[in-house]
Write a protein that holds these residues in place. Structure first.
Motif, PDB file in Angstrom:
ATOM      1  N   HIS A  89       0.823  -1.201   0.000  1.00  0.00           N
ATOM      2  CA  HIS A  89       0.000   0.000   0.000  1.00  0.00           C
ATOM      3  C   HIS A  89       0.867   1.266   0.000  1.00  0.00           C
ATOM      4  CE1 HIS A  89      -3.949   1.773   0.405  1.00  0.00           C
ATOM      5  NE2 HIS A  89      -3.444   2.637   1.265  1.00  0.00           N
ATOM      6  N   VAL A  90       0.282   2.348  -0.502  1.00  0.00           N
ATOM      7  CA  VAL A  90       0.939   3.659  -0.522  1.00  0.00           C
ATOM      8  C   VAL A  90       1.486   4.015   0.862  1.00  0.00           C
ATOM      9  CG1 VAL A  90       0.512   6.135  -0.838  1.00  0.00           C
ATOM     10  CG2 VAL A  90      -0.565   4.485  -2.357  1.00  0.00           C
ATOM     11  N   ASP A  91       2.714   4.498   0.865  1.00  0.00           N
ATOM     12  CA  ASP A  91       3.337   4.990   2.105  1.00  0.00           C
ATOM     13  C   ASP A  91       3.673   3.909   3.128  1.00  0.00           C
ATOM     14  OD1 ASP A  91       3.645   7.589   1.464  1.00  0.00           O
ATOM     15  OD2 ASP A  91       1.942   8.345   2.624  1.00  0.00           O
ATOM     16  N   ILE A 114       7.179  10.473  -3.715  1.00  0.00           N
ATOM     17  CA  ILE A 114       6.380   9.422  -4.344  1.00  0.00           C
ATOM     18  C   ILE A 114       7.159   8.831  -5.521  1.00  0.00           C
ATOM     19  CG2 ILE A 114       4.285   8.961  -5.707  1.00  0.00           C
ATOM     20  CD1 ILE A 114       2.915  11.105  -3.920  1.00  0.00           C
ATOM     21  N   THR A 115       7.157   7.525  -5.598  1.00  0.00           N
ATOM     22  CA  THR A 115       7.877   6.851  -6.666  1.00  0.00           C
ATOM     23  C   THR A 115       7.262   7.221  -8.014  1.00  0.00           C
ATOM     24  OG1 THR A 115       8.282   5.061  -5.145  1.00  0.00           O
ATOM     25  CG2 THR A 115       8.648   4.589  -7.455  1.00  0.00           C
ATOM     26  N   GLN A 116       8.091   7.688  -8.924  1.00  0.00           N
ATOM     27  CA  GLN A 116       7.598   8.182 -10.195  1.00  0.00           C
ATOM     28  C   GLN A 116       7.412   7.082 -11.242  1.00  0.00           C
ATOM     29  OE1 GLN A 116       6.685  11.430 -10.791  1.00  0.00           O
ATOM     30  NE2 GLN A 116       6.926  11.552  -8.588  1.00  0.00           N
ATOM     31  N   ASP A 195       9.309   0.047  14.378  1.00  0.00           N
ATOM     32  CA  ASP A 195       9.856   1.020  15.334  1.00  0.00           C
ATOM     33  C   ASP A 195       8.792   2.006  15.812  1.00  0.00           C
ATOM     34  OD1 ASP A 195      10.478   3.781  13.476  1.00  0.00           O
ATOM     35  OD2 ASP A 195      10.218   1.891  12.417  1.00  0.00           O
ATOM     36  N   LYS A 196       7.670   2.053  15.102  1.00  0.00           N
ATOM     37  CA  LYS A 196       6.661   3.063  15.422  1.00  0.00           C
ATOM     38  C   LYS A 196       5.819   2.713  16.635  1.00  0.00           C
ATOM     39  CE  LYS A 196       4.776   5.965  12.246  1.00  0.00           C
ATOM     40  NZ  LYS A 196       4.007   6.347  11.040  1.00  0.00           N
ATOM     41  N   GLU A 197       5.406   3.753  17.290  1.00  0.00           N
ATOM     42  CA  GLU A 197       4.591   3.661  18.508  1.00  0.00           C
ATOM     43  C   GLU A 197       3.366   2.758  18.311  1.00  0.00           C
ATOM     44  OE1 GLU A 197       3.984   6.378  22.186  1.00  0.00           O
ATOM     45  OE2 GLU A 197       5.697   5.665  21.098  1.00  0.00           O
TER      46      GLU A 197
HETATM   47  P1  GTP Z   1       4.696   5.133  -2.389  1.00  0.00           P
HETATM   48  O1  GTP Z   1       5.849   4.933  -3.294  1.00  0.00           O
HETATM   49  O2  GTP Z   1       4.171   6.531  -2.400  1.00  0.00           O
HETATM   50  O3  GTP Z   1       3.609   4.116  -2.550  1.00  0.00           O
HETATM   51  O4  GTP Z   1       5.218   4.959  -0.856  1.00  0.00           O
HETATM   52  P2  GTP Z   1       6.248   3.897  -0.310  1.00  0.00           P
HETATM   53  O5  GTP Z   1       5.549   2.651   0.047  1.00  0.00           O
HETATM   54  O6  GTP Z   1       7.413   3.802  -1.200  1.00  0.00           O
HETATM   55  O7  GTP Z   1       6.649   4.568   1.078  1.00  0.00           O
HETATM   56  P3  GTP Z   1       7.960   5.394   1.398  1.00  0.00           P
HETATM   57  O8  GTP Z   1       9.153   4.506   1.430  1.00  0.00           O
HETATM   58  O9  GTP Z   1       8.009   6.595   0.560  1.00  0.00           O
HETATM   59  O10 GTP Z   1       7.677   5.761   2.935  1.00  0.00           O
HETATM   60  C1  GTP Z   1       6.552   6.519   3.321  1.00  0.00           C
HETATM   61  C2  GTP Z   1       6.834   7.178   4.649  1.00  0.00           C
HETATM   62  O11 GTP Z   1       6.990   6.182   5.670  1.00  0.00           O
HETATM   63  C3  GTP Z   1       8.138   7.985   4.647  1.00  0.00           C
HETATM   64  O12 GTP Z   1       7.938   9.158   5.393  1.00  0.00           O
HETATM   65  C4  GTP Z   1       9.120   7.059   5.355  1.00  0.00           C
HETATM   66  O13 GTP Z   1      10.136   7.761   6.023  1.00  0.00           O
HETATM   67  C5  GTP Z   1       8.226   6.347   6.345  1.00  0.00           C
HETATM   68  N1  GTP Z   1       8.760   5.030   6.699  1.00  0.00           N
HETATM   69  C6  GTP Z   1       9.110   4.037   5.856  1.00  0.00           C
HETATM   70  N2  GTP Z   1       9.574   2.974   6.529  1.00  0.00           N
HETATM   71  C7  GTP Z   1       9.519   3.294   7.846  1.00  0.00           C
HETATM   72  C8  GTP Z   1       9.866   2.603   9.044  1.00  0.00           C
HETATM   73  O14 GTP Z   1      10.340   1.467   9.069  1.00  0.00           O
HETATM   74  N3  GTP Z   1       9.637   3.268  10.206  1.00  0.00           N
HETATM   75  C9  GTP Z   1       9.125   4.527  10.234  1.00  0.00           C
HETATM   76  N4  GTP Z   1       8.955   5.083  11.432  1.00  0.00           N
HETATM   77  N5  GTP Z   1       8.809   5.202   9.141  1.00  0.00           N
HETATM   78  C10 GTP Z   1       8.984   4.616   7.949  1.00  0.00           C
END
Ligand code: GTP
Ligand code: MG
Length: 375
Positions: A89-91, A114-116, A195-197
């Motif tokens: 999923h996104v993000d 965002i991945t282009q 690592d997140k809360e």
């Molecule tokens: P899209 O390419 O837009 O689909 O997103 P993505 O899945 O590639 O996510 P991306 O790697 O851009 O990360 C999204 C957000 O989550 C960023 O702000 C990262 O720093 C954060 N993030 C990714 N992995 C972790 C993690 O393991 N821990 C925490 N705390 N934040 C993370």
């Protein structure tokens, strides 16, 4: 086991039913189109028609190696690196995970984070006594994969499904699962952001179980590795799992033949013209090669690897950016190198939206059929 009728056999062999009936008649068997045939009789008919007969065992073996391989390749196979797609999923952290694996910072440099487009990255991982190369594909919203799925192309050997532990299973998580299942690709789950809360590992495990991805420690078969892409936690375990699964897959290709593969993405560059990322799935691609991607003709003018370095060749499982296409091919299209330029040009011309038809004709020409329905 299904029963094979004269009608079904004729369809399988792509010949008129009357042809099959005629052959049977010559052998002293009076048959109508609904007549059920045993395996010996059906094989005899196929052989009369000069069709190569595959048993189901042989076929599934061939399928295991790859859909990109021809029978002639089977004697020259060599190990090739696994192609691993990171989905989710996104993000949820796909790009961050890939960055951590590459130990670079692609996500920070991206517009808006965002991945282009699909990036393909080659990573050397330490393995046993040496180094094992792995090719990673980072995916955007899966459009290219949807296209590939529609075309029935398989580009990836293993899927890493990234699920954020603080967000759980979301719509694109399910989409990714269904893509991987459709492609019959093994799924390794990376439960990210531990690592997140608000991280809730068991909630993620539970949600995935509801979609038939049951963790090994719950008695299921799915490898699930809790990681933090951001902090680089537990990535070693994840990569070990990737190598383990790859080993089981026994991935091979024949580097000693003209290249074949899939267009991962393509765009028009104002200065360079059409630029296509090509994933080589069989054979070796070389500068100067003449190729057809979908219905687009091309002559490889230059190739650049994932680090922007010029390369002369690309062997199986490697992705390169190629200059020299006459137009921008569609993502998900298959490409093929032709030894003869004239042949390539005429192929490109022919391969409009009648591609499927062309493929069927090629299949008929090669007279290679499956008698799957028999067993
Ligand atoms: P899209 O390419 O837009 O689909 O997103 P993505 O899945 O590639 O996510 P991306 O790697 O851009 O990360 C999204 C957000 O989550 C960023 O702000 C990262 O720093 C954060 N993030 C990714 N992995 C972790 C993690 O393991 N821990 C925490 N705390 N934040 C993370
Ligand atoms: Mg991303």
């Amino acid at each position: 086991t299904s029963e094979l009728t004269v009608q079904a056999l004729a369809a399988e062999l792509v010949v008129p039913e009357t042809e099959v009936i005629k052959i049977l008649f010559m052998k002293g068997i009076a048959a109508n189109i609904n007549q059920v045939l045993d395996i010996e009789t059906a094989t005899m008919v196929a052989e009369e028609l000069d069709c190569e007969v595959e048993t189901q065992e042989e076929e599934s073996e061939a399928r295991k190696v790859s859909e990109m391989l021809d029978v002639e390749d089977l004697e020259k196979l060599q190990a090739r690196p696994p192609v691993v797609t990171i989905m989710g999923h996104v993000d949820h952290g796909k790009t961050t995970l890939l960055d951590a694996i590459r130990e670079t910072k692609v996500a920070q440099g991206e517009a808006g984070g965002i991945t282009q487009h699909i990036g393909a990255y080659h990573v050397d991982l330490p393995h046993e006594d040496g180094i094992q190369q792995v090719v990673f594909l980072d995916t955007p919203g899966h459009e290219a994969f949807t296209a590939m799925r529609a075309r029935g192309t398989r580009v990836t050997d293993i899927a890493i499904l990234v699920v954020a532990a603080d967000d759980g299973v979301r719509p694109q998580t399910l989409e990714a699962i269904s893509h991987a299942r459709a492609a019959e690709v093994p799924i390794i789950v990376a439960i990210n952001k531990i690592d997140k809360e608000g991280a809730q590992l068991d909630r993620v495990r539970q949600e995935l179980s509801e979609h038939n991805l049951v963790p090994e420690d719950w008695g299921g078969e799915t490898v699930m590795v809790p990681v933090s892409a951001l902090k680089g936690e537990n990535l070693d375990t994840l990569l070990e799992m990737v190598l383990l699964v790859a080993e089981v897959e026994d991935l091979q290709a024949n580097p000693d033949r003209p290249a074949k593969g899939t267009v991962i993405e393509a765009h028009l560059d104002k200065a360079k013209g059409p630029v296509a990322s090509l994933l080589v799935q069989n054979g070796t691609l070389r500068v100067g090669d003449v190729l057809v991607a979908g219905s687009v003709f091309g002559k490889v003018r230059a190739m650049v690897d994932d680090r922007g370095a010029r390369v002369e060749t690309a062997s199986p499982s490697f992705a390169v950016e190629v200059l020299g296409m006459s137009e921008v091919p569609a993502a998900g299209e298959e490409f093929e190198v032709f030894v003869d330029e004239k042949e390539a040009r005429s192929q490109a011309g022919q391969r409009t939206d009648q591609q499927r038809h062309t493929r069927l004709q090629q299949a008929m020409a090669s007279r290679r059929v499956s008698l799957n329905a028999l067993s």
